[in-house]
Each structure stands twice: as C-alpha cells, then as structure tokens.
Scaffold this motif. Structure first.
Motif, mmCIF file in Angstrom:
data_model
loop_
_atom_site.group_PDB
_atom_site.id
_atom_site.type_symbol
_atom_site.label_atom_id
_atom_site.label_comp_id
_atom_site.label_asym_id
_atom_site.label_seq_id
_atom_site.Cartn_x
_atom_site.Cartn_y
_atom_site.Cartn_z
ATOM 1 N N GLY A 66 0.800 -1.213 0.000
ATOM 2 C CA GLY A 66 0.000 0.000 0.000
ATOM 3 C C GLY A 66 0.834 1.266 0.000
ATOM 4 N N ILE A 67 2.157 1.121 -0.013
ATOM 5 C CA ILE A 67 3.054 2.281 -0.030
ATOM 6 C C ILE A 67 3.470 2.569 -1.467
ATOM 7 C CG2 ILE A 67 5.267 3.209 0.756
ATOM 8 C CD1 ILE A 67 5.098 1.353 3.165
ATOM 9 N N ASP A 68 3.110 3.726 -1.957
ATOM 10 C CA ASP A 68 3.422 4.123 -3.323
ATOM 11 C C ASP A 68 4.727 4.915 -3.318
ATOM 12 O OD1 ASP A 68 3.575 5.112 -5.865
ATOM 13 O OD2 ASP A 68 1.768 6.346 -5.746
ATOM 14 N N THR A 69 5.810 4.273 -3.753
ATOM 15 C CA THR A 69 7.110 4.955 -3.740
ATOM 16 C C THR A 69 7.343 5.788 -4.998
ATOM 17 O OG1 THR A 69 8.326 3.115 -4.767
ATOM 18 C CG2 THR A 69 8.080 3.085 -2.362
ATOM 19 N N VAL A 70 6.393 5.757 -5.918
ATOM 20 C CA VAL A 70 6.520 6.540 -7.139
ATOM 21 C C VAL A 70 5.967 7.947 -6.944
ATOM 22 C CG1 VAL A 70 5.903 6.687 -9.591
ATOM 23 C CG2 VAL A 70 6.378 4.451 -8.556
ATOM 24 N N ASN A 71 4.839 8.045 -6.185
ATOM 25 C CA ASN A 71 4.138 9.325 -6.101
ATOM 26 C C ASN A 71 3.882 9.849 -4.690
ATOM 27 O OD1 ASN A 71 3.439 9.306 -9.071
ATOM 28 N ND2 ASN A 71 2.315 7.478 -8.448
ATOM 29 N N ALA A 72 4.004 9.001 -3.649
ATOM 30 C CA ALA A 72 3.434 9.359 -2.352
ATOM 31 C C ALA A 72 4.284 10.269 -1.482
ATOM 32 C CB ALA A 72 3.093 8.085 -1.568
ATOM 33 N N ALA A 73 5.596 10.230 -1.620
ATOM 34 C CA ALA A 73 6.459 10.988 -0.711
ATOM 35 C C ALA A 73 7.729 11.386 -1.456
ATOM 36 C CB ALA A 73 6.787 10.165 0.537
ATOM 37 N N PHE A 74 8.628 12.047 -0.724
ATOM 38 C CA PHE A 74 9.878 12.482 -1.338
ATOM 39 C C PHE A 74 11.021 11.674 -0.749
ATOM 40 C CE2 PHE A 74 13.672 15.100 -1.744
ATOM 41 C CZ PHE A 74 13.637 15.386 -3.103
ATOM 42 N N TYR A 75 11.863 11.134 -1.612
ATOM 43 C CA TYR A 75 12.978 10.301 -1.186
ATOM 44 C C TYR A 75 14.309 10.899 -1.616
ATOM 45 C CZ TYR A 75 9.313 6.801 -0.563
ATOM 46 O OH TYR A 75 8.181 6.150 -0.172
ATOM 47 N N GLN A 76 15.269 10.806 -0.732
ATOM 48 C CA GLN A 76 16.656 11.115 -1.082
ATOM 49 C C GLN A 76 17.466 9.858 -0.789
ATOM 50 O OE1 GLN A 76 18.148 15.178 -0.360
ATOM 51 N NE2 GLN A 76 16.356 15.456 0.941
ATOM 52 N N GLU A 77 18.294 9.467 -1.746
ATOM 53 C CA GLU A 77 18.964 8.181 -1.647
ATOM 54 C C GLU A 77 20.475 8.318 -1.808
ATOM 55 O OE1 GLU A 77 16.282 4.833 -3.221
ATOM 56 O OE2 GLU A 77 15.831 6.517 -4.553
ATOM 57 N N LYS A 78 21.152 7.328 -1.275
ATOM 58 C CA LYS A 78 22.619 7.365 -1.276
ATOM 59 C C LYS A 78 23.150 5.944 -1.351
ATOM 60 C CE LYS A 78 26.497 8.809 1.709
ATOM 61 N NZ LYS A 78 27.200 9.660 0.754
ATOM 62 N N ASP A 79 24.148 5.741 -2.195
ATOM 63 C CA ASP A 79 24.854 4.469 -2.268
ATOM 64 C C ASP A 79 26.199 4.580 -1.559
ATOM 65 O OD1 ASP A 79 23.323 2.520 -3.568
ATOM 66 O OD2 ASP A 79 23.682 3.434 -5.522
ATOM 67 N N PHE A 80 26.574 3.498 -0.891
ATOM 68 C CA PHE A 80 27.906 3.397 -0.312
ATOM 69 C C PHE A 80 28.723 2.451 -1.181
ATOM 70 C CE2 PHE A 80 25.193 4.751 3.067
ATOM 71 C CZ PHE A 80 25.954 5.616 3.838
ATOM 72 N N ALA A 81 29.988 2.766 -1.387
ATOM 73 C CA ALA A 81 30.829 2.026 -2.321
ATOM 74 C C ALA A 81 30.960 0.550 -1.966
ATOM 75 C CB ALA A 81 32.213 2.666 -2.395
ATOM 76 N N ASP A 82 30.811 0.222 -0.685
ATOM 77 C CA ASP A 82 30.997 -1.169 -0.278
ATOM 78 C C ASP A 82 29.689 -1.946 -0.204
ATOM 79 O OD1 ASP A 82 30.370 0.572 1.740
ATOM 80 O OD2 ASP A 82 31.684 -0.304 3.246
ATOM 81 N N GLY A 83 28.665 -1.511 -0.980
ATOM 82 C CA GLY A 83 27.498 -2.367 -1.163
ATOM 83 C C GLY A 83 26.287 -2.074 -0.313
ATOM 84 N N TYR A 84 26.036 -0.826 0.016
ATOM 85 C CA TYR A 84 24.879 -0.449 0.816
ATOM 86 C C TYR A 84 24.057 0.619 0.088
ATOM 87 C CZ TYR A 84 27.234 -2.722 4.764
ATOM 88 O OH TYR A 84 27.848 -3.622 5.581
ATOM 89 N N HIS A 85 22.773 0.633 0.381
ATOM 90 C CA HIS A 85 21.889 1.669 -0.164
ATOM 91 C C HIS A 85 21.049 2.239 0.974
ATOM 92 C CE1 HIS A 85 19.646 3.846 -3.232
ATOM 93 N NE2 HIS A 85 18.553 3.557 -2.555
ATOM 94 N N LEU A 86 20.875 3.539 0.940
ATOM 95 C CA LEU A 86 20.165 4.248 2.004
ATOM 96 C C LEU A 86 19.066 5.112 1.396
ATOM 97 C CD1 LEU A 86 21.686 6.208 4.948
ATOM 98 C CD2 LEU A 86 20.376 7.461 3.255
ATOM 99 N N SER A 87 17.935 5.170 2.079
ATOM 100 C CA SER A 87 16.826 6.013 1.639
ATOM 101 C C SER A 87 16.320 6.838 2.823
ATOM 102 C CB SER A 87 15.685 5.152 1.091
ATOM 103 O OG SER A 87 14.578 5.959 0.714
ATOM 104 N N VAL A 88 16.161 8.141 2.590
ATOM 105 C CA VAL A 88 15.591 9.055 3.579
ATOM 106 C C VAL A 88 14.263 9.555 3.029
ATOM 107 C CG1 VAL A 88 15.900 11.191 4.875
ATOM 108 C CG2 VAL A 88 17.881 9.757 4.351
ATOM 109 N N CYS A 89 13.223 9.455 3.823
ATOM 110 C CA CYS A 89 11.878 9.797 3.362
ATOM 111 C C CYS A 89 11.291 10.954 4.177
ATOM 112 C CB CYS A 89 10.966 8.575 3.477
ATOM 113 S SG CYS A 89 9.279 8.841 2.894
#
Length: 206
Positions: free
Chosen positions: A168-191
C-alpha cells in the motif's frame, strides 16, 4: 532542515573503544543495547545511539532529553522541535534529524543478490501495480533493494514500521525520497513528506 549522520561500526569492534563510547550513552539506551544477543547487533545499536547523541549535540540539545515511544514503537523526542529516525545494517549505522517527520532505512545489496525466485515473490508481495510494471521489465536486484528501502523508510516515517502494508506504499508518487549508495554495497533512503535540502555528516568512532 534535514541532516543525515552516518558512521562505520568497525572501530567499535575494539573492546576499549566500545566500552569508552558505551559509557557516553544514557542508561536507557545502554539497557536496550544490552538486550541484543549478538555482538554485531550491540555494535550497531551503540553506533546509532552515538550518532543521535552527536546530532542532538550539534543542535544544542543535551543527552538528558527524554525519548519516548509512540504506539507502534516509533521513538520521538519530547518537545516536538526535532524529529529523528535511525537505522543500521552490516557495518553502518545512520541517523536522520529533521524539523519535520522523517524516516530512514539502510540495507545491504547482498540481501537480494542471486535469489531470483525469492525476489519475484517479494516483489509481488510488496509492490503496487505501477511499481510492478516498472520493475518487472528488468527484475533488477539492485532496484528491488532500492524499492524496499524506500518503503521501509516511508513506514518508519509514519511510525507503522514493518507492520505497515508495503503493497500500500506508493514509492513513485506518495512521498519524497533522497537516496545514497555506499561504495561497499549499501543503499540508504531518507523519506520526508516534502522536499528538503539534506546535509550529510560522516562520524568516525574512536
């Protein structure tokens, strides 16, 4: 205002470093960390607590501020001036501090690597129809991980956590996301509900 603090937990593997930093935290957070059975979990919990302490200190807020949990388990600061959220995975801990509600999640890309059938079942369970159409064109493992972190950061923003219906969470339209990759294989999302300029700070534990 939105500030993101990140820290690598590796230095906390040294016993002296761990114990010195552990003593910096309030007794409530110390007791929470002690409840973790695994040493890696205790290190991540300690790192998250240290990041929150540092984030609040930079805003002129002392370590004695009261942190309480809302129904569902979302931690909040008394006073309503700032909002925070923490997450950790592998060797990273992160803390987002804002003057509005915020959610953050960090995950390791390895979580979905080489698991095609399982990934498809996960995607079918958590995606909206629009997300499914976009993802199923490639069935990308990295993109599935990114969608997962967006959904979890949104769930943490609302305070519902993993009890939230991810489909039920629409990640295309519902909120604003800022994302970041770490070089050693991690992904982060701030909503957040609205777009915010995000400052980033890397904290070294010693």
């Amino acid at each position: 205002m939105l500030k993101l603090y990140t820290g690598n937990t590796a230095p906390l593997g040294d016993r002296e470093c761990y114990e010195k930093n552990f003593r910096l935290l309030d007794t409530g957070r110390q007791e929470k960390i002690k409840q973790y059975r695994m040493a890696d979990d205790r290190m991540r919990g300690l790192a998250a607590g240290l990041l929150l302490r540092e984030a609040l200190s930079r805003e002129g807020i002392g370590p004695d501020i009261c942190i309480r949990e809302l129904k569902g388990g979302k931690p909040v600061l008394d006073g309503g001036r700032f909002f925070f959220n923490i997450s950790h995975a592998g060797t990273y801990a992160v803390c987002a501090l804002s003057d509005c509600e915020v959610g953050v999640d960090i995950e390791e890309y390895i979580r979905f690597e080489g698991k095609k059938e399982r990934n498809r079942k996960v995607a079918e369970r958590i995606m909206t129809p629009e997300e499914w159409v976009l993802w199923s064109r490639t069935e990308s493992e990295p993109e599935l991980l990114k969608i997962w972190t967006r959904k979890e950061s949104f769930a943490k923003l609302t305070g519902k956590g993993l009890a939230c219906d991810f489909a039920g969470i629409d990640t295309v339209n519902a909120a604003f996301y800022q994302e970041k990759d770490f070089a050693d294989g991690y992904h982060l999302s701030v909503c957040t509900w609205e777009k915010q300029n995000m400052e980033e700070f890397s904290i070294a534990f010693s």
